[in-house]
Every structure is written in structure tokens, then in C-alpha cells.
Design a protein around this motif. Structure first.
Motif, mmCIF file in Angstrom:
data_model
loop_
_atom_site.group_PDB
_atom_site.id
_atom_site.type_symbol
_atom_site.label_atom_id
_atom_site.label_comp_id
_atom_site.label_asym_id
_atom_site.label_seq_id
_atom_site.Cartn_x
_atom_site.Cartn_y
_atom_site.Cartn_z
ATOM 1 N N SER A 144 6.973 14.433 41.498
ATOM 2 C CA SER A 144 7.701 14.804 41.771
ATOM 3 C C SER A 144 7.750 16.459 41.995
ATOM 4 C CB SER A 144 8.137 14.861 39.961
ATOM 5 O OG SER A 144 9.864 15.119 40.653
ATOM 6 N N SER A 207 14.980 24.050 36.601
ATOM 7 C CA SER A 207 14.539 23.399 36.778
ATOM 8 C C SER A 207 13.033 23.382 36.558
ATOM 9 C CB SER A 207 14.177 24.388 38.509
ATOM 10 O OG SER A 207 13.147 23.954 38.808
ATOM 11 N N GLN A 210 14.349 20.838 34.117
ATOM 12 C CA GLN A 210 14.860 19.690 34.602
ATOM 13 C C GLN A 210 13.302 18.611 35.089
ATOM 14 O OE1 GLN A 210 16.362 19.699 38.754
ATOM 15 N NE2 GLN A 210 16.997 17.305 38.634
ATOM 16 N N GLN A 211 12.080 19.312 35.352
ATOM 17 C CA GLN A 211 11.038 18.841 35.883
ATOM 18 C C GLN A 211 10.417 18.239 34.704
ATOM 19 O OE1 GLN A 211 11.495 18.328 39.334
ATOM 20 N NE2 GLN A 211 10.008 18.417 38.927
ATOM 21 N N VAL A 214 12.240 15.258 34.208
ATOM 22 C CA VAL A 214 11.775 13.544 34.684
ATOM 23 C C VAL A 214 10.038 13.057 34.052
ATOM 24 C CG1 VAL A 214 10.027 13.518 36.983
ATOM 25 C CG2 VAL A 214 12.656 14.402 37.001
ATOM 26 N N ALA A 251 17.442 12.869 31.993
ATOM 27 C CA ALA A 251 16.623 14.589 33.196
ATOM 28 C C ALA A 251 18.056 14.140 34.559
ATOM 29 C CB ALA A 251 16.076 13.057 34.173
ATOM 30 N N TRP A 252 18.993 13.512 34.132
ATOM 31 C CA TRP A 252 20.056 13.431 35.028
ATOM 32 C C TRP A 252 20.586 15.368 34.560
ATOM 33 C CZ3 TRP A 252 25.285 13.640 32.981
ATOM 34 C CH2 TRP A 252 26.371 13.368 34.355
ATOM 35 N N GLY A 255 19.280 17.963 36.530
ATOM 36 C CA GLY A 255 19.768 17.854 37.468
ATOM 37 C C GLY A 255 21.108 18.167 37.704
ATOM 38 N N ALA A 259 22.583 21.812 39.603
ATOM 39 C CA ALA A 259 23.098 22.072 40.352
ATOM 40 C C ALA A 259 24.194 23.070 40.141
ATOM 41 C CB ALA A 259 23.681 20.173 40.898
ATOM 42 N N GLN A 324 13.407 26.813 41.923
ATOM 43 C CA GLN A 324 12.967 25.896 42.010
ATOM 44 C C GLN A 324 11.628 25.777 41.805
ATOM 45 O OE1 GLN A 324 15.718 22.941 42.876
ATOM 46 N NE2 GLN A 324 17.432 24.365 43.192
#
Length: 601
Positions: A144, A207, A210-211, A214, A251-252, A255, A259, A324
Motif C-alpha cells: 500500500s 496521509s 491513514q497508511q 491500513v 482505515a476508512w 481515509g 478526503a 500524501q
């Protein structure tokens, strides 16, 4: 006898160590991104040239449009002007298409380069790093995180180069046409640029988080799938599903946060264009009416305005994608910056006592060895010697430190004090590759790699023939497995050897070690999963290959111990007895108790 948390960090549960840190973690600098780009500098150079040519073709279009309008107003023939305009449009399209292909290809190559570098580093990390990091999180960094570097090339830096040329060219042309209109336009654009810069820092932080989420998700999925039979047997499917879904939601949520922040950037270019256009139309119309500029000049100015706003949007997108990517690159660099196994070997060798290989020296010797996993002390002054060509059994309660002793021989770890010697030489003075080529090691859990029988056997002996592979499989009583499939050695064993029984996996791991036929063989409870008949056949195979070889065996059963040349009894990381079976029964209460219970502890 199995290891517990007292002798291995593997037994400490499913804690979120390192990979799921709550803080932001190290952030990559833009300079750390440049090596990935410079690796493809030739192709990127071609892209830059194409960007310059494309920018020139684009900037020429409003000038030709202005000429067409002027010629039409004056009632003259257009001649070749229209065809020149069409040619410029076609050339711009062709250049854009070819440039897009090069950028896509280069972006994919950058991802490949990052993955190769990351895997190269990851597979060479010290074993202690794998003890404290989650497999799923490491896999996420390879998959990812590296993917985000793709956007830097395809939607970011290089794309912005051509855009910046168009921006500067349009700016100059607009300055020549009407400085007043340009001043008003720049004022609107300046406000949007300041806003984007203020937002971009938050994109990088979000970002990275977020990673990390993930990575948490990948680790949770890997954990649940690898233990799916245990999960089902424990009726824990729903609980595990909820746990994985919680990580997926985490994670969502991150994300969505990325966004939301990114969404603030997207409309800024559109608002800047609309406000600039309204200002230009309003003020420009007034200036045309007053005779300050012509209609053709106003049309050209508006076309240049569109050209200037478009690369501005590209620049905003570049800032967003780069931030990001830098968030993900921070996680990649965190692994790449870790020291690899053997990096400090020169310093360790300098501290080790000098010594030279001697024919009369023991094959393996522990000299007052101390060792611990972090703050957990495991071995306390362990000393014993395994003679060449002999069989040494190590016995003791679970968690006594037996498997750790074999790990020190293999140099998965180095002692914190004392010395482990191989043939009279401190192992810290030996090359790890050379040392391990002299040692066959069968781990406690008898790991089998996903793939085929042949691939598992050839792991340590890649040049072995099919005949040798078949012979060693029969020696460990795996002929039935070989004949079970018409594919023979090419028969798949499944993920973690799931298509084999526990005993078959153990025998395959032993066959792999026997095929290499090293001078020293380390067997960590190698017969624990075997029935009596298979154990006897395997002992005969080991006896056959053990001639003139040194065996160190962590024993599980009394039958494995009694034939040993010497037995080392370990308790709580200390050697409490060394001798033969009869000697230890008479002298060592712990061994007497273990023998009484057939060593089944």
C-alpha cells in the motif's frame, strides 16, 4: 515442550508494537523522495523536454486565435492560420499522450524500485525486529505505502513542470496584453495559493496516519487468516470479524479525513478560475469599451487565463499528492533506515576474544553466556561444550531457554555477555553466511513454505538433484506424500504446509536439513509431532546422516535422550546438570523428575 514468553518475545500476545504507533512517527523529507526520481532521470528528462515543447505549442494557440480574430475583423483571408492552429492542437494532443505513457511507465518503475529496496532491506533485518513488528504491517508497507509514490510521478511533480512553464508563459503574455487585468488576476490567485499551502501540511500528517491504519488492517487480516482453524474451533469468528472490521473502519475514517482535507484543495482552483474570469470579463469589457484594449486582446487574455489556471490546479494537485507520498515514504524510510543483520559485525568481532579453529576444539561451546530479549533476561551464565561428532541433548522445563540457545548458535541473536564458540572461534568473529552454511537447523514449529515439495527441499540446497530429493523424502518416511500426487516433487503443500499433517510438516523440515548434510545439525524438538513408528524411522535416518556430524537436539521424549553422548539440563536459563542419562538420574533431581515423566513437559 514449547517455548513461552519467558524465552521468546513471540509469546507476548497480539500487542500492537511499533507498527501501530499512536504518534505521527518519522516524516520523510522531500530530499528523500529525489533518489527515487533520479533513478529514472533519463526518461524524466525526455518528459521534461516534451513538457517544454507541449507548453510552447499550447501557448502559441491563443496568439494564433488572436491573429485569426484580427484577420476576420479586417476582412482578410485566413490562408494557413486555421491549419496552423489545427496543427498545434494535434501536436499538443500527441505530445500529451506520449508524455502520459512515459509518466505511467516511470511511476510504475518508481514503485518497483521502492518495493525492491524495501524488500531487500526487510529480509535482512535482525531477527529481533521481526519479534516486535507485525507481519501484516510490514506487508502493507511493501504494498500500500509504495503505491502512493506512483501518484507523485503520474499526478505530481513532472506534470507540474510543464504546467509551470505554461503558467509562466501565460503570465508573461498576459502582462504584455494588459498589466491591469493581470494585477487583478494575480491578487485572486495569490489568495488561493496561500490557502493551499496552509492545508498541505495537514494532508501529509493525515496521509501517514491513514497508511498506519491500513497497516493495522493488514496485520489484523493476516493474524486472523493465519490462525483461521483456531479461530473457528474457538467459536471466535464473530469476535475476530468485529476486530478486523474495527481496523477497517479505522482505515476508512482516516481515509475520509484525508478526503475531507484534500477536498478543500480541489475547489480552490475552480473558485480562483471563476472569480478571475468574472473580474476579467467585467473589467475587461469596460476596458474594451474605453478603447484601452481590443476584443482580440481580451479573448487572448481570457484564453491565457484558462491556461494559467489549469497548471495552477495541477500544482495544487502536485502539492497534495507529494504530501500524501511523503507521509507513506516516512513509513518506508523507517524500515529502510533500520540497521540490517551483520551491520555491526565488525564492532562485535573486535570485542570478541581472539581465537582460531582447532581440530581438538568442541564443535559448539557456550562460555558463561548471558542473554535476554529486551528487559527479559533468559540465559544466566550458561556453559557447556558439544564435542565434535557427538550427540548432545538439551532438556528442561518449558521456558527454560533451550530454543534461545540454538538461536544464539545460529546468530539470530548475539549474547549480551560471554561467548558462543564454533570450532573454538567466537561466532561473532565468523561470517554469518559461512557459519550458517555449516549448520542445519530444524525449528520447533517445523515451518513449511507455501509452494511445492521441491521448493521446500531446495531452500538450503538449490543444486540438489531430483534423485537426492526423492531419496531424502523416503529416508524421513515421506514417500507416501511423494506418491500422493501425480505431480511428485511439484506437488503443492499449501500455505504454511496446510495440505500436510503436523508430522509430515515436521519431517519435511527435517528432510530439508538432512539434504544439506551440514557438519552440525540443530534439532529443536524435531520429533514432537510424530507417532512411535515415524519417530523410530526418523531417528534411524538421523542416525545414518549423523555419522561424523555433531547433533544438538532439544529433546521432547526420553527415547531421544537416553542414546545421547551427553545431556545438558537447563532450568530458568541456567545449566543445572551435564552428563549421561545414568549419571544425571543419580545426580540431578530435575532430570530425575523429567525422566520419571518421560520428559513429556
Amino acid at each position: 515442550m514449547t517455548r513461552t514468553s519467558s524465552s521468546s518475545p513471540r509469546g507476548r500476545g497480539f500487542g500492537r508494537s511499533r507498527g501501530g504507533a499512536a504518534d505521527d512517527g518519522p516524516r520523510a523529507r522531500f530530499s528523500q523522495l529525489l533518489p527515487y526520481l533520479f533513478e529514472h532521470k533519463k526518461v524524466l528528462g525526455v518528459v521534461v523536454v516534451l513538457s517544454i515543447v507541449g507548453a510552447a505549442a499550447s501557448l502559441a494557440q491563443p496568439l494564433l486565435v488572436s491573429q485569426v480574430i484580427t484577420v476576420v475583423q479586417e476582412g482578410r483571408a485566413l490562408d494557413m492560420l486555421v491549419w496552423a492552429l489545427v496543427a498545434l492542437v494535434v501536436v499538443s494532443g500527441l505530445i500529451s499522450g506520449f508524455q502520459h505513457y512515459l509518466l505511467q511507465r516511470t511511476g510504475t518503475s518508481v514503485v518497483l524500485s521502492a518495493r525492491r529496496q524495501l524488500v531487500h532491506r526487510m529480509l535482512r533485518l535482525p531477527i529481533s525486529e521481526f519479534d516486535t513488528r507485525r507481519t501484516g504491517d510490514l506487508v502493507s508497507r511493501v504494498g500500500s505505502d509504495t503505491t502512493l509514490l506512483y501518484a507523485v510521478i503520474t499526478q505530481g511533480l513532472v506534470d507540474a513542470i510543464g504546467g509551470s512553464l505554461i503558467f509562466v508563459g501565460a503570465l508573461i503574455a498576459m502582462l504584455i496584453i494588459d498589466p491591469v487585468l493581470l494585477g487583478l488576476t494575480v491578487l485572486v490567485i495569490a489568495v488561493s495559493v496561500v490557502t493551499v499551502v496552509a492545508i498541505s501540511g495537514k494532508v501529509r500528517v493525515a496521509s501517514r496516519r491513514q497508511q498506519e491504519k491500513v497497516g493495522d488492517l493488514a496485520a489484523a487480516v493476516e493474524r486472523s487468516i493465519s490462525a483461521i482453524r483456531t479461530v473457528r474451533a474457538s467459536n471466535a469468528t464473530e469476535r475476530e470479524t468485529e476486530a478486523v472490521e474495527a481496523d477497517a473502519r479505522g482505515a476508512w475514517e482516516m481515509g475520509v479525513k484525508v478526503a475531507k482535507i484534500s477536498a478543500l484543495v480541489v475547489p480552490i482552483a475552480g473558485i480562483a478560475l471563476q472569480v478571475s474570469l468574472l473580474v476579467v470579463l467585467g473589467v475587461g469589457g469596460f476596458r474594451v469599451a474605453s478603447g484601452a484594449i481590443t476584443i482580440a486582446s481580451l479573448v487572448s487574455f481570457i484564453l491565457f487565463l484558462f491556461m494559467m489556471i489549469m497548471p495552477l490546479g495541477q500544482a495544487f494537485g502536485a502539492i497534495n499528492s507529494v504530501n500524501q507520498a511523503l507521509g507513506a515514504l516516512g513509513r518506508i524510510q523507517e524500515v529502510i533506515d533500520l540497521p540490517i543483520e551483520g551491520q555491526d559485525d565488525a564492532a562485535l568481532a573486535a570485542k570478541a576474544a581472539p581465537g582460531s579453529a582447532s581440530p581438538g576444539a568442541p564443535a559448539i561451546e557456550f562460555d558463561d553466556v548471558h542473554f535476554g530479549y529486551g528487559a527479559d533476561s533468559v540465559l544466566h551464565g550458561v556453559s557447556f561444550a558439544a564435542p565434535r561428532g557427538g550427540r548432545t541433548a538439551i532438556v528442561g522445563p518449558s521456558g527454560a531457554g533451550k530454543s534461545t540457545m540454538l538461536a544464539l548458535i545460529e546468530r539470530f541473536y548475539d549474547p549480551t555477555a560471554g561467548a558462543v564458540r564454533f570450532g573454538g572461534v567466537d561466532v561473532r568473529r565468523l561470517d554469518r553466511v559461512e557459519l550458517r552454511s555449516q549448520i542445519g537447523y530444524v525449528e520447533q514449529d517445523a515451518p513449511v513454505l507455501a509452494g511445492t515439495l521441491r521448493q521446500n527441499l531446495l531452500l538450503a540446497t538449490p543444486d540438489a538433484t531430483d534423485e537426492q530429493c526423492i531419496r531424502v523424502l523416503h529416508e524421513v518416511n515421506l514417500g507416501e506424500v511423494l506418491n500422493r500426487s501425480p505431480e511428485g516433487l511439484d506437488a503443492a503443500v499449501g500455505e504454511d504446509g496446510v495440505m500436510l499433517s503436523g508430522g509430515e510438516r515436521q519431517r519435511l523440515a527435517i528432510a530439508r536439513a538432512l539434504l544439506a548434510a551440514p557438519p552440525v545439525l540443530l534439532l529443536d524438538e524435531s520429533t514432537s509431532s510424530l507417532d512411535g513408528m515415524n519417530e523410530q524411522m526418523l531417528r534411524e535416518a538421523i542416525d545414518a546422516v549423523a555419522e561424523n556430524r555433531t547433533l544438538i537436539v532439544i529433546a521432547h521424549r526420553l527415547s531421544t535422550v537416553v542414546d545421547s553422548d551427553q545431556i545438558v539440563v537447563v532450568d530458568h536459563g541456567r545449566v543445572v546438570g551435564v552428563g549421561t542419562h545414568s549419571e544425571l538420574v543419580a545426580s540431578t533431581p530435575l532430570y530425575r523428575e523429567l525422566a520419571k515423566h518421560q520428559l513429556l513437559v
